[in-house]
Motif scaffolding. Sequence first.
Motif, mmCIF file in Angstrom:
data_model
loop_
_atom_site.group_PDB
_atom_site.id
_atom_site.type_symbol
_atom_site.label_atom_id
_atom_site.label_comp_id
_atom_site.label_asym_id
_atom_site.label_seq_id
_atom_site.Cartn_x
_atom_site.Cartn_y
_atom_site.Cartn_z
ATOM 1 N N LYS A 2 -45.086 35.799 3.498
ATOM 2 C CA LYS A 2 -43.718 36.302 3.650
ATOM 3 C C LYS A 2 -42.951 35.403 4.613
ATOM 4 O O LYS A 2 -43.483 34.976 5.643
ATOM 5 C CB LYS A 2 -43.722 37.731 4.171
ATOM 6 N N ILE A 3 -41.705 35.147 4.239
ATOM 7 C CA ILE A 3 -40.810 34.315 5.050
ATOM 8 C C ILE A 3 -39.538 35.100 5.290
ATOM 9 O O ILE A 3 -38.981 35.697 4.367
ATOM 10 C CB ILE A 3 -40.495 32.988 4.338
ATOM 11 N N LEU A 10 -26.270 36.511 3.571
ATOM 12 C CA LEU A 10 -27.342 36.756 2.590
ATOM 13 C C LEU A 10 -27.521 35.618 1.589
ATOM 14 O O LEU A 10 -28.055 35.823 0.500
ATOM 15 C CB LEU A 10 -27.126 38.083 1.849
ATOM 16 N N LYS A 11 -27.106 34.431 1.969
ATOM 17 C CA LYS A 11 -27.279 33.255 1.117
ATOM 18 C C LYS A 11 -27.891 32.085 1.882
ATOM 19 O O LYS A 11 -28.588 31.269 1.296
ATOM 20 C CB LYS A 11 -25.937 32.802 0.546
ATOM 21 N N ARG A 12 -27.569 32.012 3.172
ATOM 22 C CA ARG A 12 -27.983 30.858 3.978
ATOM 23 C C ARG A 12 -28.585 31.329 5.301
ATOM 24 O O ARG A 12 -28.354 32.445 5.740
ATOM 25 C CB ARG A 12 -26.771 29.972 4.295
ATOM 26 N N VAL A 13 -29.324 30.432 5.943
ATOM 27 C CA VAL A 13 -29.779 30.667 7.313
ATOM 28 C C VAL A 13 -28.579 30.323 8.188
ATOM 29 O O VAL A 13 -28.310 29.158 8.451
ATOM 30 C CB VAL A 13 -30.989 29.786 7.660
ATOM 31 N N TYR A 26 -38.609 37.312 2.035
ATOM 32 C CA TYR A 26 -39.042 36.874 0.706
ATOM 33 C C TYR A 26 -40.553 36.696 0.672
ATOM 34 O O TYR A 26 -41.164 36.315 1.675
ATOM 35 C CB TYR A 26 -38.391 35.533 0.343
ATOM 36 N N ASP A 27 -41.143 36.967 -0.485
ATOM 37 C CA ASP A 27 -42.532 36.629 -0.752
ATOM 38 C C ASP A 27 -42.545 35.246 -1.382
ATOM 39 O O ASP A 27 -41.841 35.004 -2.367
ATOM 40 C CB ASP A 27 -43.161 37.624 -1.730
ATOM 41 N N LEU A 28 -43.334 34.368 -0.816
ATOM 42 C CA LEU A 28 -43.461 33.011 -1.343
ATOM 43 C C LEU A 28 -44.882 32.820 -1.841
ATOM 44 O O LEU A 28 -45.845 32.982 -1.088
ATOM 45 C CB LEU A 28 -43.136 31.987 -0.255
ATOM 46 N N GLU A 29 -45.007 32.530 -3.121
ATOM 47 C CA GLU A 29 -46.294 32.312 -3.764
ATOM 48 C C GLU A 29 -46.265 30.937 -4.431
ATOM 49 O O GLU A 29 -45.189 30.373 -4.642
ATOM 50 C CB GLU A 29 -46.548 33.396 -4.818
ATOM 51 N N ALA A 34 -39.783 35.634 -4.450
ATOM 52 C CA ALA A 34 -39.080 36.855 -4.835
ATOM 53 C C ALA A 34 -38.613 37.575 -3.577
ATOM 54 O O ALA A 34 -39.325 37.602 -2.567
ATOM 55 C CB ALA A 34 -39.983 37.768 -5.650
ATOM 56 N N LEU A 35 -37.436 38.159 -3.651
ATOM 57 C CA LEU A 35 -36.916 38.942 -2.545
ATOM 58 C C LEU A 35 -37.786 40.179 -2.362
ATOM 59 O O LEU A 35 -38.021 40.932 -3.310
ATOM 60 C CB LEU A 35 -35.471 39.351 -2.812
ATOM 61 N N ASP A 36 -38.284 40.388 -1.164
ATOM 62 C CA ASP A 36 -39.069 41.577 -0.839
ATOM 63 C C ASP A 36 -38.152 42.684 -0.327
ATOM 64 O O ASP A 36 -38.186 43.797 -0.814
ATOM 65 C CB ASP A 36 -40.126 41.231 0.213
#
Length: 108
Positions: A2-3, A10-13, A26-29, A34-36
């Motif tokens: 998870k990141i 809600l688009k950028r850091v 987000y879940d990064l695989e 995908a947005l968690d």
Amino acid sequence: MKIAFATQDLKRVDAHFGWAKNIAIYDLEPEGFALDQVVEFEGDLKEDGDEDKLAPKLEAIRDCAILYVAAIGGSGAARVVAQNIHPMKVNTLFPYTTLFRSRSEERR
């Protein structure tokens, strides 16, 4: 993995950790991302020395491995690291997808 991203739009850091209105997680695989969840924060989030406002943010990111921020204070960074989360400061505003591509490539 998870990141988390500190974000206003809600688009950028684009947010300081303590002042962020939102934390997008987000879940990064290896197959993609995908947005968690998006955790929203209300109230006065401006710099004021109130360390208590960090507690709900720290709770929100507790399962994350990495936290991307535009900025983070020293005590906030220490508290994030104490949870075994790696804070990453980004200096330019760009969409999350740019970060996902680079993190996915690193994991392969």
